[in-house]
Design a protein around this motif. Structure first.
Motif, PDB file in Angstrom:
ATOM      1  N   GLN A   1       0.842  -1.199   0.000  1.00 22.78           N
ATOM      2  CA  GLN A   1       0.000   0.000   0.000  1.00 22.78           C
ATOM      3  C   GLN A   1       0.881   1.255   0.000  1.00 22.78           C
ATOM      4  O   GLN A   1       0.616   2.193  -0.739  1.00 22.78           O
ATOM      5  N   CYS A   2       1.945   1.242   0.800  1.00 24.77           N
ATOM      6  CA  CYS A   2       2.877   2.380   0.824  1.00 24.77           C
ATOM      7  C   CYS A   2       3.547   2.564  -0.536  1.00 24.77           C
ATOM      8  O   CYS A   2       3.681   3.688  -1.027  1.00 24.77           O
ATOM      9  N   ARG A   3       3.946   1.473  -1.151  1.00 28.40           N
ATOM     10  CA  ARG A   3       4.560   1.546  -2.484  1.00 28.40           C
ATOM     11  C   ARG A   3       3.584   2.074  -3.525  1.00 28.40           C
ATOM     12  O   ARG A   3       3.965   2.844  -4.411  1.00 28.40           O
ATOM     13  N   MET A   4       2.323   1.641  -3.435  1.00 31.10           N
ATOM     14  CA  MET A   4       1.314   2.133  -4.387  1.00 31.10           C
ATOM     15  C   MET A   4       1.139   3.645  -4.258  1.00 31.10           C
ATOM     16  O   MET A   4       1.036   4.348  -5.261  1.00 31.10           O
ATOM     17  N   ILE A   5       1.101   4.145  -3.032  1.00 29.14           N
ATOM     18  CA  ILE A   5       0.945   5.586  -2.815  1.00 29.14           C
ATOM     19  C   ILE A   5       2.135   6.333  -3.419  1.00 29.14           C
ATOM     20  O   ILE A   5       1.956   7.309  -4.147  1.00 29.14           O
ATOM     21  N   GLU A   6       3.338   5.859  -3.137  1.00 32.02           N
ATOM     22  CA  GLU A   6       4.541   6.497  -3.680  1.00 32.02           C
ATOM     23  C   GLU A   6       4.557   6.436  -5.209  1.00 32.02           C
ATOM     24  O   GLU A   6       4.867   7.428  -5.874  1.00 32.02           O
ATOM     25  N   ASP A   7       4.214   5.283  -5.751  1.00 37.57           N
ATOM     26  CA  ASP A   7       4.207   5.108  -7.202  1.00 37.57           C
ATOM     27  C   ASP A   7       3.184   6.026  -7.855  1.00 37.57           C
ATOM     28  O   ASP A   7       3.461   6.663  -8.884  1.00 37.57           O
ATOM     29  N   TRP A   8       1.994   6.124  -7.267  1.00 38.06           N
ATOM     30  CA  TRP A   8       0.965   7.012  -7.807  1.00 38.06           C
ATOM     31  C   TRP A   8       1.445   8.470  -7.779  1.00 38.06           C
ATOM     32  O   TRP A   8       1.304   9.193  -8.760  1.00 38.06           O
ATOM     33  N   GLN A   9       2.025   8.877  -6.670  1.00 34.81           N
ATOM     34  CA  GLN A   9       2.494  10.260  -6.558  1.00 34.81           C
ATOM     35  C   GLN A   9       3.610  10.542  -7.568  1.00 34.81           C
ATOM     36  O   GLN A   9       3.641  11.611  -8.179  1.00 34.81           O
ATOM     37  N   ASP A  10       4.516   9.581  -7.765  1.00 30.62           N
ATOM     38  CA  ASP A  10       5.618   9.763  -8.721  1.00 30.62           C
ATOM     39  C   ASP A  10       5.135   9.781 -10.163  1.00 30.62           C
ATOM     40  O   ASP A  10       5.600  10.588 -10.973  1.00 30.62           O
ATOM     41  N   ARG A  11       4.221   8.892 -10.493  1.00 35.56           N
ATOM     42  CA  ARG A  11       3.809   8.714 -11.884  1.00 35.56           C
ATOM     43  C   ARG A  11       2.552   9.480 -12.266  1.00 35.56           C
ATOM     44  O   ARG A  11       2.165   9.512 -13.432  1.00 35.56           O
ATOM     45  N   ARG A  12       1.894  10.108 -11.308  1.00 36.42           N
ATOM     46  CA  ARG A  12       0.625  10.793 -11.549  1.00 36.42           C
ATOM     47  C   ARG A  12       0.677  11.754 -12.739  1.00 36.42           C
ATOM     48  O   ARG A  12      -0.186  11.672 -13.619  1.00 36.42           O
ATOM     49  N   PRO A  13       1.648  12.661 -12.814  1.00 38.20           N
ATOM     50  CA  PRO A  13       1.647  13.593 -13.961  1.00 38.20           C
ATOM     51  C   PRO A  13       1.703  12.871 -15.321  1.00 38.20           C
ATOM     52  O   PRO A  13       0.988  13.245 -16.249  1.00 38.20           O
ATOM     53  N   GLN A  14       2.519  11.857 -15.401  1.00 39.64           N
ATOM     54  CA  GLN A  14       2.641  11.100 -16.646  1.00 39.64           C
ATOM     55  C   GLN A  14       1.334  10.374 -16.974  1.00 39.64           C
ATOM     56  O   GLN A  14       0.865  10.397 -18.112  1.00 39.64           O
ATOM     57  N   ILE A  15       0.752   9.744 -15.979  1.00 41.63           N
ATOM     58  CA  ILE A  15      -0.495   9.000 -16.187  1.00 41.63           C
ATOM     59  C   ILE A  15      -1.627   9.955 -16.573  1.00 41.63           C
ATOM     60  O   ILE A  15      -2.435   9.653 -17.455  1.00 41.63           O
ATOM     61  N   ILE A  16      -1.680  11.117 -15.932  1.00 42.98           N
ATOM     62  CA  ILE A  16      -2.707  12.115 -16.256  1.00 42.98           C
ATOM     63  C   ILE A  16      -2.540  12.581 -17.706  1.00 42.98           C
ATOM     64  O   ILE A  16      -3.516  12.679 -18.458  1.00 42.98           O
ATOM     65  N   ALA A  17      -1.310  12.861 -18.114  1.00 41.66           N
ATOM     66  CA  ALA A  17      -1.059  13.294 -19.495  1.00 41.66           C
ATOM     67  C   ALA A  17      -1.476  12.212 -20.494  1.00 41.66           C
ATOM     68  O   ALA A  17      -2.115  12.509 -21.520  1.00 41.66           O
ATOM     69  N   GLU A  18      -1.146  10.975 -20.204  1.00 42.41           N
ATOM     70  CA  GLU A  18      -1.531   9.864 -21.086  1.00 42.41           C
ATOM     71  C   GLU A  18      -3.046   9.718 -21.150  1.00 42.41           C
ATOM     72  O   GLU A  18      -3.608   9.455 -22.219  1.00 42.41           O
TER      73      GLU A  18
END
Length: 169
Positions: free
Chosen positions: A144-161
């Motif tokens: 769960q901690c890794r998912m939160i970190e991954d979402w925060q790190d990748r959010r801009p890229q995922i939003i753009a896609e």
């Protein structure tokens, strides 16, 4: 007052309510999120939410408090207005992931206490279930901690896609 939802949109809201329930949230939770996602304005009052969802204020108010406490919703104060207004939290999806951290950690802590009780008692216990339970909740907490970190790190890229994908539809 926002324009009422069409039958098609009401069905979508109910679909969101049922899906929300499958994720262990209440149906009302799903209805509120769907309603705020679909609203043309950035925030809605509790009265507007009641009217749009055809529910009483009592049915809505407890869930609104829970969602504000869990940082799913943000209460918005509008000068000169007596009503409470609500909007989706800026970090709604990361907050949704974070909501699970306290109960996951509480599960780990509870299992440690159970192991201590086993050690202090003369009662024979098959520890394999406790070992498996501890291993699962410890792993789940870490994931769960890794998912939160991954979402925060990748959010801009995922939003753009996602924006690009939506434009292609």
């Amino acid at each position: 007052m926002p324009e009422p939802f069409t039958t098609q949109w009401r069905e979508f809201i109910e679909e969101c309510a049922l899906l929300s329930e499958k994720f262990s949230f209440s149906r009302m939770h799903g209805r509120i999120v769907a309603c705020l996602v679909l609203a043309p304005q950035p925030h809605l009052s509790s009265g507007e939410l009641c009217a749009l969802l055809s529910v009483t204020k009592g049915a809505l108010s407890k869930e609104l408090r829970i969602m504000v406490d869990e940082k799913i919703l943000k209460k918005v104060l509008i000068p000169g207005q007596r009503s409470d207004y609500y909007t989706l939290s800026e970090h709604l999806w990361a907050n949704r992931l974070s909501v699970l951290l306290p109960p996951l950690q509480a599960s780990v802590d509870m299992i440690v206490r159970a192991k201590q009780m086993v050690d202090e008692s003369a009662r024979p216990v098959n520890l394999e279930h406790l070992v498996e339970m501890y291993a699962y909740f410890k792993w789940r907490n870490e994931m769960q901690c890794r998912m939160i970190e991954d979402w925060q790190d990748r959010r801009p890229q995922i939003i753009a896609e996602t924006r690009a994908y939506f434009k292609s539809l």
